[in-house]
Motif scaffolding. Structure first.
Motif, PDB file in Angstrom:
ATOM      1  N   LYS A   1       0.833  -1.200   0.000  1.00  8.15           N
ATOM      2  CA  LYS A   1       0.000   0.000   0.000  1.00  8.15           C
ATOM      3  C   LYS A   1       0.866   1.249   0.000  1.00  8.15           C
ATOM      4  CE  LYS A   1      -4.097   2.012   2.121  1.00  8.15           C
ATOM      5  NZ  LYS A   1      -5.187   1.807   3.112  1.00  8.15           N
ATOM      6  N   ILE A   2       1.942   1.228   0.769  1.00  7.78           N
ATOM      7  CA  ILE A   2       2.855   2.370   0.788  1.00  7.78           C
ATOM      8  C   ILE A   2       3.445   2.587  -0.604  1.00  7.78           C
ATOM      9  CG2 ILE A   2       5.100   3.156   1.639  1.00  7.78           C
ATOM     10  CD1 ILE A   2       4.371   1.878   4.332  1.00  7.78           C
TER      11      ILE A   2
ATOM     12  N   ALA B   1      11.684  10.456   3.617  1.00  9.49           N
ATOM     13  CA  ALA B   1      11.955  10.090   5.012  1.00  9.49           C
ATOM     14  C   ALA B   1      10.995   9.000   5.483  1.00  9.49           C
ATOM     15  CB  ALA B   1      11.842  11.318   5.903  1.00  9.49           C
ATOM     16  N   GLN B   2       9.724   9.132   5.113  1.00  6.63           N
ATOM     17  CA  GLN B   2       8.746   8.114   5.501  1.00  6.63           C
ATOM     18  C   GLN B   2       9.042   6.787   4.817  1.00  6.63           C
ATOM     19  OE1 GLN B   2       5.345  10.574   4.370  1.00  6.63           O
ATOM     20  NE2 GLN B   2       4.537  10.371   6.446  1.00  6.63           N
ATOM     21  N   ALA B   3       9.426   6.842   3.554  1.00  7.89           N
ATOM     22  CA  ALA B   3       9.773   5.617   2.832  1.00  7.89           C
ATOM     23  C   ALA B   3      10.990   4.955   3.462  1.00  7.89           C
ATOM     24  CB  ALA B   3      10.031   5.937   1.365  1.00  7.89           C
TER      25      ALA B   3
ATOM     26  N   ALA C   1       9.920   3.259   6.674  1.00  6.36           N
ATOM     27  CA  ALA C   1       9.183   2.036   6.357  1.00  6.36           C
ATOM     28  C   ALA C   1      10.145   0.893   6.070  1.00  6.36           C
ATOM     29  CB  ALA C   1       8.260   2.272   5.155  1.00  6.36           C
ATOM     30  N   GLY C   2      11.183   1.191   5.294  1.00  9.69           N
ATOM     31  CA  GLY C   2      12.178   0.169   4.978  1.00  9.69           C
ATOM     32  C   GLY C   2      12.920  -0.316   6.211  1.00  9.69           C
ATOM     33  N   LYS C   3      13.275   0.609   7.098  1.00 14.61           N
ATOM     34  CA  LYS C   3      14.015   0.228   8.303  1.00 14.61           C
ATOM     35  C   LYS C   3      13.147  -0.609   9.243  1.00 14.61           C
ATOM     36  CE  LYS C   3      17.600   1.015   8.832  1.00 14.61           C
ATOM     37  NZ  LYS C   3      18.777   0.293   8.294  1.00 14.61           N
ATOM     38  N   ILE C   4      11.878  -0.265   9.365  1.00 17.57           N
ATOM     39  CA  ILE C   4      10.971  -1.042  10.204  1.00 17.57           C
ATOM     40  C   ILE C   4      10.838  -2.459   9.671  1.00 17.57           C
ATOM     41  CG2 ILE C   4       8.529  -1.294  10.850  1.00 17.57           C
ATOM     42  CD1 ILE C   4       8.467   1.813  11.010  1.00 17.57           C
ATOM     43  N   ALA C   5      10.663  -2.559   8.369  1.00 19.29           N
ATOM     44  CA  ALA C   5      10.533  -3.879   7.757  1.00 19.29           C
ATOM     45  C   ALA C   5      11.830  -4.680   7.904  1.00 19.29           C
ATOM     46  CB  ALA C   5      10.159  -3.740   6.290  1.00 19.29           C
ATOM     47  N   GLU C   6      12.969  -4.016   7.760  1.00 22.47           N
ATOM     48  CA  GLU C   6      14.250  -4.701   7.926  1.00 22.47           C
ATOM     49  C   GLU C   6      14.417  -5.193   9.362  1.00 22.47           C
ATOM     50  OE1 GLU C   6      17.540  -2.395   6.600  1.00 22.47           O
ATOM     51  OE2 GLU C   6      16.855  -2.324   4.517  1.00 22.47           O
ATOM     52  N   ASP C   7      13.966  -4.397  10.327  1.00 23.88           N
ATOM     53  CA  ASP C   7      14.026  -4.810  11.730  1.00 23.88           C
ATOM     54  C   ASP C   7      13.296  -6.135  11.923  1.00 23.88           C
ATOM     55  OD1 ASP C   7      15.366  -2.496  12.426  1.00 23.88           O
ATOM     56  OD2 ASP C   7      13.581  -1.464  13.199  1.00 23.88           O
TER      57      ASP C   7
END
Length: 225
Positions: free
Chosen positions: A48-49, A62-64, A67-73
């Motif tokens: 969706k993003i 910055a939001q993108a 999002a990538g860092k959260i998913a990588e976590d």
């Protein structure tokens, strides 16, 4: 229930709530499993993003990035879980992965790599913005029978045709399988044929089963690089 969780995760990601976003995913995983957290919650939200980014540009860089860092976590946790449970002492074969030239959406590719490694595949990850010739060079160099190319948007997905052309130009048709992946291929399945790919996987978790199937087909057909 699941829709509210997705909406909560999307809102939290866009507000840069890295800790809370990971907590949302972890809570879902504890009840429903890590596989389901990836397939049912994380992937739809990231998709969706991506759609919002492509269609309206209402998401900042910055939001993108967040999002990538959260998913990588979260995928790091998944990777640890699958690595701990992996029982493969020998490799099934090798795979070359990368995002096609002009594409920088690395998360999906990294997820596929995690699940392939956990299933016993050796993965050569070339990263983002990879020219077609580099994919084929690496496959020949490493003896890989599979090239997995990721693209998130239609405009970059069409560059995968160049990989198909390079495989054919070198006389490697049928000896190297081309697998295309990314959100756009889930939305437009006909693109698989348009870019000349041999197959696509619906998500990272089912990717190992697809590669196993293609490997059996290659073994039955015989031949080598």
């Amino acid at each position: 229930m699941i829709e509210s969780v997705r909406e909560q995760l999307l809102k939290t990601i866009l507000e840069a709530g890295r800790v809370e976003a990971n907590a949302i995913l972890e809570r879902w995983a504890e009840t429903n499993g890590y596989d389901d957290a990836v397939i049912s919650v994380l992937e739809p939200v990231l998709e969706k993003i991506g759609v919002i980014w492509e269609s309206t540009q209402n998401i900042s860089l910055a939001q993108a990035y967040v999002a990538g860092k959260i998913a990588e976590d979260f995928m790091a946790k998944v990777s640890e879980k699958y690595s701990d449970s992996s029982c493969y002492s020998t490799k099934k074969g090798s795979v070359v992965l990368g995002n096609i030239e002009d594409d920088y959406h690395s998360l999906g590719r990294k997820m596929v790599g995690i699940f392939l490694k956990s299933a016993g595949w050796e993965v050569y990850d070339l990263g983002n913005d990879v020219p077609a010739v580099d994919f084929v060079d690496e496959a020949v160099k490493t003896g890989s029978r599979f090239i997995g190319v990721s693209a998130m948007m239609y405009t970059t997905a069409m560059n995968i045709k160049k990989v198909r052309n390079e495989i054919d130009r070198r006389g490697l048709t049928g000896r190297i399988k081309l697998i295309a992946g990314g959100a756009v291929f889930r939305l437009r399945r006909e693109l698989v044929g348009e870019v000349g790919a041999d197959a696509t996987a619906g998500n990272a978790i089912v990717a190992p089963a697809l590669f196993d199937k293609l490997s059996r087909e290659l073994i039955s057909a015989g031949g080598s690089l």
